[in-house]
Motif scaffolding. Structure first.
Motif, PDB file in Angstrom:
ATOM      1  N   TRP A 109       9.411 -27.828 -12.410  1.00 47.89           N
ATOM      2  CA  TRP A 109       8.343 -26.811 -12.781  1.00 47.89           C
ATOM      3  C   TRP A 109       8.929 -26.160 -14.261  1.00 47.89           C
ATOM      4  N   ALA A 110      10.192 -25.798 -14.381  1.00 52.46           N
ATOM      5  CA  ALA A 110      10.618 -25.129 -15.554  1.00 52.46           C
ATOM      6  C   ALA A 110      10.722 -26.270 -16.664  1.00 52.46           C
ATOM      7  N   GLU A 111      11.240 -27.570 -16.367  1.00 51.26           N
ATOM      8  CA  GLU A 111      11.111 -28.497 -17.496  1.00 51.26           C
ATOM      9  C   GLU A 111       9.508 -28.695 -18.067  1.00 51.26           C
ATOM     10  N   TRP A 112       8.646 -28.740 -17.151  1.00 50.46           N
ATOM     11  CA  TRP A 112       7.082 -28.837 -17.449  1.00 50.46           C
ATOM     12  C   TRP A 112       6.851 -27.667 -18.292  1.00 50.46           C
ATOM     13  N   ILE A 113       7.195 -26.351 -17.790  1.00 51.29           N
ATOM     14  CA  ILE A 113       6.736 -25.049 -18.590  1.00 51.29           C
ATOM     15  C   ILE A 113       7.608 -25.137 -19.952  1.00 51.29           C
ATOM     16  N   SER A 164       9.322 -18.706  -6.963  1.00 52.76           N
ATOM     17  CA  SER A 164       9.217 -19.729  -5.920  1.00 52.76           C
ATOM     18  C   SER A 164      10.114 -18.883  -4.651  1.00 52.76           C
ATOM     19  N   SER A 165      10.323 -19.332  -3.595  1.00 54.82           N
ATOM     20  CA  SER A 165      11.107 -19.138  -2.718  1.00 54.82           C
ATOM     21  C   SER A 165      12.420 -19.121  -2.892  1.00 54.82           C
ATOM     22  N   THR A 166      12.924 -20.325  -3.343  1.00 52.03           N
ATOM     23  CA  THR A 166      14.126 -20.487  -3.978  1.00 52.03           C
ATOM     24  C   THR A 166      14.787 -19.578  -4.970  1.00 52.03           C
ATOM     25  N   PHE A 167      13.679 -19.370  -5.818  1.00 50.42           N
ATOM     26  CA  PHE A 167      14.017 -18.313  -7.013  1.00 50.42           C
ATOM     27  C   PHE A 167      14.562 -17.092  -6.430  1.00 50.42           C
ATOM     28  N   LEU A 168      13.902 -16.579  -5.487  1.00 50.23           N
ATOM     29  CA  LEU A 168      13.974 -15.315  -4.880  1.00 50.23           C
ATOM     30  C   LEU A 168      15.425 -15.326  -4.041  1.00 50.23           C
ATOM     31  N   GLU A 169      15.848 -16.503  -3.751  1.00 51.37           N
ATOM     32  CA  GLU A 169      16.884 -16.644  -2.723  1.00 51.37           C
ATOM     33  C   GLU A 169      18.346 -16.946  -3.637  1.00 51.37           C
ATOM     34  N   ILE A 196      12.396 -29.104  -7.379  1.00 53.97           N
ATOM     35  CA  ILE A 196      11.195 -28.844  -7.572  1.00 53.97           C
ATOM     36  C   ILE A 196      11.038 -27.706  -8.718  1.00 53.97           C
ATOM     37  N   ASP A 197      11.951 -26.804  -8.463  1.00 50.37           N
ATOM     38  CA  ASP A 197      11.811 -25.512  -9.440  1.00 50.37           C
ATOM     39  C   ASP A 197      12.363 -26.127 -10.760  1.00 50.37           C
TER      40      ASP A 197
END
Length: 462
Positions: free
Chosen positions: A33-37, A80-85, A29-30
């Motif tokens: 989002w990155a590809e859409w941005i 996102s949560s996974t970004f911070l992890e 999902i992250d």
């Protein structure tokens, strides 16, 4: 393609290959989002480094990341949560943060894609928020929001492209100061004072509400003052029940104070162009009516009332009570007609001065005003300040305009009433007093000019 000169504290001026470097977590999902941005930004003409597209065979991811940190312009952190992890994502944004700790170059642009609170160093940076439901479902709206955000970060300003229209004047309404009819659920108009039964119910209601507010610590003041307020309210209740006790003037002051406070909601509803003489007559009308309807008054009450207000008003009240005792039915309209032919200005000024004096009637007015309107009147400031307080207390709780307009409305009423009172406190007519002999020179109020006026008026009516 030539890049732009970007200053880095550690390396000096360098050429930037990209406008933005995207960093995101390891979830699918992250990455979406990155590809859409990245797509939105490149369609708008920006140069974007995004690992999902630029990590191709033969490249070094470590070298790519280093290139992005050193020469990637702005880092877009997809929060996102996974970004911070992610240890890798954390290492990247911390490296960029170290080069722009004060955010003067705005190198880190957080983009929120999860509706959750974030803490730590990144929480200090203003983020582009794509988490609102409308933005997540409306791709075009989200794209515009993203582009507006990154452009503001690049330029350091978010000035509108078109003139911001001057705001329209909005009128907010204050909570309405409760009239007796609204407080008790009666149909009686706020444009006239309450009858005896309604006045008794009103005093009982505001006393009970006052005690509840004291218990909830909503009423300021020390315990001694609250006990004094309670005694004043209890004495007023006994007077309205037909059992007045205490000094005669004290009883009268409680009745006058209740009349003044019940007038406040009516005063607040008056239009700006109200005639000050009508305001003055209405104030006298409301203030004196509790004395007209009271079952019993203390001995020598008329002399006391003459001292508190004026001989003219004392004589009028005594004449009306006398006519009522002889079986003449006197209504509020009849009393208003009598007031219109009676000097009232001098009596109103004296009454307001008395109710403002801590040594005289201030305690009575303070108790009734705090319980009945939650507005504390000034004490010891004089009649003019009392006129201003009345207008402000009324406008503050009326259904009129809020804020400056309410204060302007109150100021206009107060100035007009004060000018009228001071202009008519002496001389003949319904405003004046000094040339008016309420006792007709006889010393017997029952044969006074006002008593004869009452007799003639009610003879015509009935």
């Amino acid at each position: 393609m030539l890049g732009r000169v970007q200053y880095h504290p550690d390396a000096g001026p360098q050429l930037t290959r990209w406008d933005f470097f995207l960093s995101y977590g390891g979830s699918s999902i992250d990455q979406r989002w990155a590809e859409w941005i990245a797509w939105v930004l490149e369609e708008a003409g920006y140069r974007v480094l995004v690992p999902a597209w630029d990590e191709v065979p033969g490249t070094s991811w470590a070298g790519l990341a280093d290139e992005g940190v050193r020469r990637g312009g702005h880092l877009i952190a997809v929060l996102s949560s996974t970004f911070l992890e992610s240890e890798h994502a954390t290492a990247i944004w911390r490296a960029v943060w170290a080069s722009d700790q004060l955010s003067s170059a705005r190198r880190i642009i957080p983009v929120r894609v999860e509706p959750r609170a974030f803490s730590g160093l990144l929480a200090d940076r203003v983020a582009i928020d794509l988490t609102a439901p409308a933005r997540r479902s409306d791709e075009a709206q989200a794209g515009k929001l993203l582009l507006a955000g990154v452009e503001a970060a690049r330029t350091g300003r978010n000035r509108p492209t078109a003139l911001v229209p001057m705001p329209e004047r909005t009128v907010r309404r204050r909570p309405r100061l409760p009239t007796i009819s609204s407080l008790l659920g009666t149909g009686r108009s706020s444009g006239e004072p309450p009858d005896l039964l309604t006045q008794r119910r009103w005093v009982a209601k505001i006393t009970a509400d006052y005690e509840q507010a004291v218990a909830a610590k909503e009423i300021p003041g020390d315990r001694k003052q609250r006990r004094q307020d309670h005694r004043e309210l209890e004495q007023l209740a006994r007077t309205l029940d037909g059992s007045p006790d205490g000094a005669g003037k004290k009883v009268l002051r409680g009745l006058l104070a209740s009349g003044v406070v019940t007038y406040c909601p009516h005063l607040g509803e008056l239009p700006d162009d109200s005639l000050p003489e009508q305001v003055g007559l209405d104030l006298a009308y409301f203030a004196l009516w509790p004395l007209i309807t009271a079952r019993k008054l203390p001995k020598d009450w008329a002399d006391d009332l003459a001292e508190i207000s004026s001989p003219s008003l004392a004589s009028l009240v005594e004449a009306v009570r006398s006519a009522t005792a002889r079986g003449v039915k006197i209504g509020t309209d009849d009393f208003q007609r009598l007031l219109a032919q009676t000097p009232v200005a001098f009596g109103i000024l004296n009454m307001l001065q008395d109710l403002n004096d801590p040594a005289r009637g201030a305690a009575a007015l303070l108790a009734v005003a705090k319980a009945g309107s939650r507005s504390e009147p000034p004490r010891g400031a004089g009649a003019k300040i009392m006129v201003t307080w009345l207008a402000l207390a009324a406008s503050a709780g009326a259904a009129g305009p809020f804020g400056v307009d309410a204060e302007r409305h109150a100021s206009g009423l107060a100035d007009g009433l004060w000018d009228w009172l001071t202009d008519h406190h002496s001389g003949a007519g319904y405003g004046g007093s000094s040339e008016f002999d309420p006792f007709g020179g006889s010393g017997d109020r029952h044969t006074s000019a006002l008593d004869q006026l009452v007799e003639g008026l009610f003879h015509d009516i009935f």
